[in-house]
Design an enzyme around this catalytic site. Sequence first.
Site, PDB file in Angstrom:
ATOM      1  N   THR A  13     -31.163 -16.461   2.656  1.00 35.97           N
ATOM      2  CA  THR A  13     -31.891 -17.684   2.272  1.00 35.97           C
ATOM      3  C   THR A  13     -31.949 -18.634   3.399  1.00 35.97           C
ATOM      4  O   THR A  13     -31.176 -18.631   4.439  1.00 35.97           O
ATOM      5  CB  THR A  13     -31.019 -18.523   0.986  1.00 35.97           C
ATOM      6  N   GLY A  14     -32.952 -19.379   3.324  1.00 33.96           N
ATOM      7  CA  GLY A  14     -33.369 -20.255   4.395  1.00 33.96           C
ATOM      8  C   GLY A  14     -33.395 -19.755   5.774  1.00 33.96           C
ATOM      9  O   GLY A  14     -33.167 -19.957   6.854  1.00 33.96           O
ATOM     10  N   THR A  16     -36.268 -18.778   7.816  1.00 38.19           N
ATOM     11  CA  THR A  16     -37.399 -18.835   8.508  1.00 38.19           C
ATOM     12  C   THR A  16     -37.281 -19.551   9.883  1.00 38.19           C
ATOM     13  O   THR A  16     -37.991 -19.282  10.821  1.00 38.19           O
ATOM     14  CB  THR A  16     -38.544 -19.622   7.949  1.00 38.19           C
ATOM     15  N   GLY A  18     -33.809 -20.892  12.742  1.00 36.58           N
ATOM     16  CA  GLY A  18     -32.280 -20.926  13.066  1.00 36.58           C
ATOM     17  C   GLY A  18     -31.406 -19.797  12.621  1.00 36.58           C
ATOM     18  O   GLY A  18     -32.004 -18.707  12.970  1.00 36.58           O
ATOM     19  N   ILE A  19     -30.264 -20.178  12.175  1.00 37.82           N
ATOM     20  CA  ILE A  19     -29.378 -19.058  11.986  1.00 37.82           C
ATOM     21  C   ILE A  19     -29.760 -18.050  11.114  1.00 37.82           C
ATOM     22  O   ILE A  19     -29.504 -16.615  11.109  1.00 37.82           O
ATOM     23  CB  ILE A  19     -27.709 -19.333  11.523  1.00 37.82           C
ATOM     24  N   GLY A  20     -30.547 -18.416   9.909  1.00 38.11           N
ATOM     25  CA  GLY A  20     -30.888 -17.661   8.970  1.00 38.11           C
ATOM     26  C   GLY A  20     -31.989 -16.694   9.371  1.00 38.11           C
ATOM     27  O   GLY A  20     -31.865 -15.632   9.107  1.00 38.11           O
ATOM     28  N   SER A 141     -19.257 -23.836   8.041  1.00 38.46           N
ATOM     29  CA  SER A 141     -19.284 -24.425   9.385  1.00 38.46           C
ATOM     30  C   SER A 141     -18.016 -25.042   9.675  1.00 38.46           C
ATOM     31  O   SER A 141     -16.955 -24.970   8.726  1.00 38.46           O
ATOM     32  CB  SER A 141     -20.051 -25.821   9.159  1.00 38.46           C
ATOM     33  N   TYR A 154     -22.314 -33.699   4.182  1.00 40.65           N
ATOM     34  CA  TYR A 154     -22.172 -32.389   4.650  1.00 40.65           C
ATOM     35  C   TYR A 154     -21.166 -31.623   4.862  1.00 40.65           C
ATOM     36  O   TYR A 154     -20.747 -30.296   4.145  1.00 40.65           O
ATOM     37  CB  TYR A 154     -23.068 -32.471   6.147  1.00 40.65           C
TER      38      TYR A 154
END
Length: 263
Positions: A13-14, A16, A18-20, A141, A154
């Site tokens: 998921t997510g 597109t 960065g880490i994903g 995180s 967060y």
Amino acid sequence: MQIDLSGKRALVTGSTQGIGFGVAQGLAAAGAQVTVNGRRRESVDAAIAEIKAAVPGAKLDAAAIDLGDAAGCAALVAAHPDYDIVVNNLGIFGPHDFYDIPDEEWTRFFEVNVMSGVRLARAYTKAMAERGWGRVVFLSSESAFNIPADMIHYGFTKTAVVSIARGLAKRLAGTGVTVNSVLPGPTLTKGVEDMLAEQVAATGKRVEEVAVDFVVNERPSSILRRPATVEEVANMVVYTCSTQASATTGAALRVDGGVLDSL
């Protein structure tokens, strides 16, 4: 170690950027068929094209769906009803003073960062358990334990997903399905670059230099003394999804550069 995930279907998921994105590319390079997810079709298509350029023969499909609410998660499950690997990477972050965070923002962070993973794990793990094999990873995180004073909303969501991963691992004990959380420290993603943009403009330094300054000043317990790369974090996630990681479950796996000052 040769990680081979041929024949496995994976959702990130997510993914597109960065880490994903790094995880999706890493899983594709290991032979998995990977669903790339994002809110906008153009960003999903761009990510798929970039992965295919880096990984010839990559097996990829698209899920341009906003998973920030129950309806979006239901739409994804309807379109893609079965996975062997689910990486719950989707998340939002940003500094905001505690006294200025309205209720709606707390709810938004909880829905996106926590409930998206809960809903997808609930939807996909029963079939994994019936087959006797599966991998679920929640991206947490170091902020789960080192709560930032300027991102309390967060930090609490990242603590929550560590708890969920641990509890779900117990719930799936003996099924062959592992559930873990991965805890990156400061990582030089596009989102972090955007967060540091003002300092880059003010100092005239390269973003990499500003990122190092951030780690040294804001995460002084860091042993690495620099942010991690996306690939360094993705490598841990790909390993956690592998057959070789079969005895690792219920764990909070750190890729934090030593920021958390505990044994």
